[in-house]
Design an enzyme around this catalytic site. Structure first.
Site, PDB file in Angstrom:
ATOM      1  N   TYR A 148       0.687  -1.072   0.117  1.00 47.36           N
ATOM      2  CA  TYR A 148       0.173  -0.136   0.499  1.00 47.36           C
ATOM      3  C   TYR A 148       1.076   1.277  -0.135  1.00 47.36           C
ATOM      4  O   TYR A 148       0.593   2.208  -0.456  1.00 47.36           O
ATOM      5  CB  TYR A 148      -0.980   0.081   0.974  1.00 47.36           C
ATOM      6  CG  TYR A 148      -1.329   1.432   1.545  1.00 47.36           C
ATOM      7  CD1 TYR A 148      -2.684   1.353   0.730  1.00 47.36           C
ATOM      8  CD2 TYR A 148      -1.632   1.956   2.243  1.00 47.36           C
ATOM      9  CE1 TYR A 148      -3.777   2.758   0.754  1.00 47.36           C
ATOM     10  CE2 TYR A 148      -1.902   3.033   2.668  1.00 47.36           C
ATOM     11  CZ  TYR A 148      -3.121   3.714   1.769  1.00 47.36           C
ATOM     12  OH  TYR A 148      -3.894   4.699   1.747  1.00 47.36           O
ATOM     13  N   THR A 183     -13.086   6.054   7.821  1.00 46.10           N
ATOM     14  CA  THR A 183     -13.443   5.641   6.747  1.00 46.10           C
ATOM     15  C   THR A 183     -13.578   3.775   6.703  1.00 46.10           C
ATOM     16  O   THR A 183     -12.844   3.357   7.285  1.00 46.10           O
ATOM     17  CB  THR A 183     -12.662   5.765   4.871  1.00 46.10           C
ATOM     18  OG1 THR A 183     -11.572   5.671   5.074  1.00 46.10           O
ATOM     19  CG2 THR A 183     -12.644   7.176   5.803  1.00 46.10           C
TER      20      THR A 183
END
Length: 247
Positions: A148, A183
């Site tokens: 990531y 989120t």
């Protein structure tokens, strides 16, 4: 004249907040996501249009931009926000080449396809702004998810390298590097840990307001760290001049 705004990964999280924010400002918003139900709901809230988009497919990115122009006659701002995590690591137990490929496809190749689709159209319609979502992992480190982090470093390289050429054509390209944000990319147990350790946790609406501020600025080629309760902070990259020697 009303702005035409395209947001990818807009069915939830930061993307949904950005779509809603621009919708409240009166913009014509195009919501893009693979989540049809979530994307359609956000588009309805924003008073805009939903276009199902798999950002890992170049043809979907091209079709998205074409749909925005066909529906609203132009293009002013694009937020390439779609992203996923959990690329795994490099040990025997967590190495998964297929999972790594998926993270690369969404976070890096998807941004490349989005840039390729949007930049010429923004320039052709008089210029505008484009923001890419990176991460604080893209200017720091993420030992828990190195793949990531690699993709988020990569998109900053794209932004900084493309910005000078496209700024001459009237298009400003910048990146945002959010810290911890509430989120769906963060599971509940991660949020509990972050809060329990006393780290600041931003709400998506706060990030959306900063995105709108950056989109409206004249800056280009910047990466902004976005954290709870703080104004956008540009990352201070080292100046690298080519050294010439006379012979």
């Amino acid at each position: 004249m009303e702005q035409v705004v395209v947001v990818t990964g807009a069915a939830s999280g930061i993307g949904a907040a950005v779509a809603r924010h621009f919708g409240r400002l009166g913009a014509r918003v195009v919501v893009a996501d693979i989540d049809e139900a979530g994307g359609a709901a956000v588009a309805e809230e924003a008073g805009g249009l939903f276009v199902r988009t798999d950002t890992t497919r170049e043809e979907d990115n091209l079709a998205l931009i074409e749909a925005a122009v066909a529906a609203y006659g132009g293009l002013d701002f694009v937020h390439l926000n779609a992203g996923i995590g959990d690329g795994g690591g490099f040990g025997q137990d967590d190495y998964d080449a297929e999972r790594q490929h998926r993270v690369l496809a969404v976070n890096l190749h998807g941004v490349m396809f989005g840039l390729h689709a949007a930049l010429p159209v923004l320039a052709a319609h008089g210029g505008g702004s484009l923001v890419v979502t990176s991460s604080m992992a893209g200017v720091g480190m993420a030992p828990f998810d190195p793949v990531y982090a690699a993709t988020k470093y990569g998109v900053i390289g794209l932004v900084r390298s493309l910005a000078p050429t496209w700024q001459e054509k009237g298009v400003r390209i910048n990146a945002i590097c959010p810290g911890f944000v509430r989120t769906p990319i963060l599971p509940p147990e991660a949020i509990d840990y972050i809060v329990g350790e006393g780290f600041a946790l931003a709400e998506p609406a706060e990030i959306a307001a900063s995105v709108a501020e950056i989109a409206a600025s004249e800056e280009a080629g910047r990466a902004y760290v976005l954290q709870a309760g703080s104004a956008p902070e540009p990352v201070a990259f080292p100046r690298l001049d080519l050294v010439r020697t006379d012979t």
